[in-house]
Scaffold this active site. Sequence first.
Site, PDB file in Angstrom:
ATOM      1  CB  CYS A  79     140.103 129.429  20.170  1.00  0.00           C
ATOM      2  SG  CYS A  79     141.653 129.598  21.053  1.00  0.00           S
ATOM      3  CG  HIS A 167     139.770 124.495  19.895  1.00  0.00           C
ATOM      4  ND1 HIS A 167     140.005 125.166  18.635  1.00  0.00           N
ATOM      5  CD2 HIS A 167     140.766 125.285  20.629  1.00  0.00           C
ATOM      6  CE1 HIS A 167     140.701 126.183  18.682  1.00  0.00           C
ATOM      7  NE2 HIS A 167     141.378 126.010  19.844  1.00  0.00           N
ATOM      8  CD  GLU A 169     137.482 123.633  16.720  1.00  0.00           C
ATOM      9  OE1 GLU A 169     138.768 124.075  16.585  1.00  0.00           O
ATOM     10  OE2 GLU A 169     136.525 123.837  17.543  1.00  0.00           O
ATOM     11  CB  SER A 220     144.834 108.066  -9.990  1.00  0.00           C
ATOM     12  OG  SER A 220     143.803 108.048  -8.791  1.00  0.00           O
ATOM     13  N   GLY A 221     142.715 105.323 -10.213  1.00  0.00           N
ATOM     14  CA  GLY A 221     142.389 104.137  -9.493  1.00  0.00           C
ATOM     15  C   GLY A 221     142.104 104.467  -7.918  1.00  0.00           C
ATOM     16  N   GLY A 222     142.079 105.632  -7.751  1.00  0.00           N
ATOM     17  CA  GLY A 222     141.978 105.988  -6.270  1.00  0.00           C
ATOM     18  C   GLY A 222     140.332 106.412  -6.206  1.00  0.00           C
ATOM     19  CB  VAL A 223     138.370 107.350  -3.252  1.00  0.00           C
ATOM     20  CG1 VAL A 223     136.937 107.511  -2.606  1.00  0.00           C
ATOM     21  CG2 VAL A 223     138.699 105.851  -2.247  1.00  0.00           C
ATOM     22  CG  ASP A 224     139.756 111.827  -3.947  1.00  0.00           C
ATOM     23  OD1 ASP A 224     138.759 111.440  -3.154  1.00  0.00           O
ATOM     24  OD2 ASP A 224     140.956 112.160  -3.583  1.00  0.00           O
ATOM     25  CB  SER A 225     140.359 109.961 -10.213  1.00  0.00           C
ATOM     26  OG  SER A 225     140.755 108.605 -10.168  1.00  0.00           O
ATOM     27  CB  SER A 226     136.961 105.856  -8.647  1.00  0.00           C
ATOM     28  OG  SER A 226     138.319 105.338  -8.966  1.00  0.00           O
TER      29      SER A 226
END
Length: 506
Positions: A79, A167, A169, A220-226
């Site tokens: 584009c 585009h 993508e 935090s219990g979340g995916v990223d920190s786990s």
Amino acid sequence: MHEKIIILDFGSQTTQLIGRRVRDLSTYCEIVPYNKFPFGDESVKGVILSGSPFSVNDDHAFKADLSKIRGKFPVLGICYGAQLMAHTSGGEVDKTDSREYGRAHLSVKESSDPLLGGLPTNSQVWMSHGDTIVKIPNHFKVIASTEDVSLAAYKIDGEETWGVQFHPEVFHTEQGIKILDNFLTICGVKKDWTPASFITTTVQELKEQLGNDKVILALSGGVDSSVTAVLLNKAIGKNLTCIFVDHGLLRKNEFETVLGNYAHLGLNVIGVDAKQHFYSELAGVTDPERKRKIIGKGFIDIFEREAYKLKDIKWLAQGTIYPDIIESLSITGVTIKSHHNVGGLPEKMNLKLCEPLRLLFKDEVRRIGLELGMQENLIRRHPFPGPGLGIRILGSITPEKVRIAQDADDIFISNLRTAGLYDKVWQAGAILLPVQSVGVMGDERTYENTIALRAVTSTDAMTADWAHLPYEFLAKVSNEIINKVKGVNRVVYDISSKPPATIEWE
């Protein structure tokens, strides 16, 4: 060092999507601002130029000198990227009579061109631009057109350089993945970027980076920190200490559940019950930004207090992921959001920062977690905001309101799981509104609270649509909340999309 594709970001809303598509094709890529090309990096194998909200004719448009890139690397302009190369090579770009937006049909003129190899003669593409290339230089060759855009794709003679005005993508471009895959083939990349290869490389890098140093991580219990915790545990074992703070604004029974999950993973975790501290700090506060700041500061204070009890800590680990990095390095110079979970702690405590997921997208983090052998229920969890129910309880926070929000949320989420709908939704939760209304329970009139249910579908949270949950399901959840959650007599369902609304209410 992984070979990589560089995506030069000119400010398009779909730049991250280009990155995710390239990664899906087992190829590592990095998104950098349009004027920050990593010259001297020998791992770069090709370059993609993104779209932009600007016209190439605007005085304030993002412009880049591509003379040291074109001819040295294969280049694909998308584009605005295609228009910029035409414009700076002596072609003409002008406003279209009518904005070219939406579906169009691509007609391939040069089927032998390596970028378009294997494509059918006609396929659907997605257009989104107010300008169009009206004239190309002599050494540019048209390789595809649409009914309205004669110069839909071009190749530059003597260079491995292409431009497309659609585009590839986005989902609506039927052969978009094939076009990007063809470009990666042109670049000669091995396409060996996998969760297993990431884990092997990252664990080795962490061992070298951290040595025998001790590291703390705020869970935090979340995916990223786990996932960050499990990856670090694999690299340095007991030299990692995790701190999980219960600010009293978690989901129902989450503190105990998450600690149990972490014990299963063999992590060294300190759980801190700080509910009363947060409730007293938040008493009477209604402004959402003030609530966020109080929760953020309280978290830092508790975390810092616990961290100082430990000896010889050198590093602070965080679950920062790639969209956080991209958003905090906005090319316009305006920070969209700051991404560090624990604010100024590294500087304050003289700690070095360790962010092993900083180059991954959320869906990649989930794949890494599964590859590490983590439980599905930890990996497939919906995102949950850092301030927790603090921003799902509109108005002031009290323990009683937390109970109502937790109970309503628990009924909603449990029913989503039972009905097989949980994994079809990106994020869901119950919001306690500062609205009371008249109701009838038995023979009595009531004047009680309203719960708004929110559920959205999304792939990356940049945009989201409200989840079209079955009426029967919503009726069951509403009935159960009103009957079982003391203090609620009305349930509503939020049918707003993002944009213009946000996923969370505050």
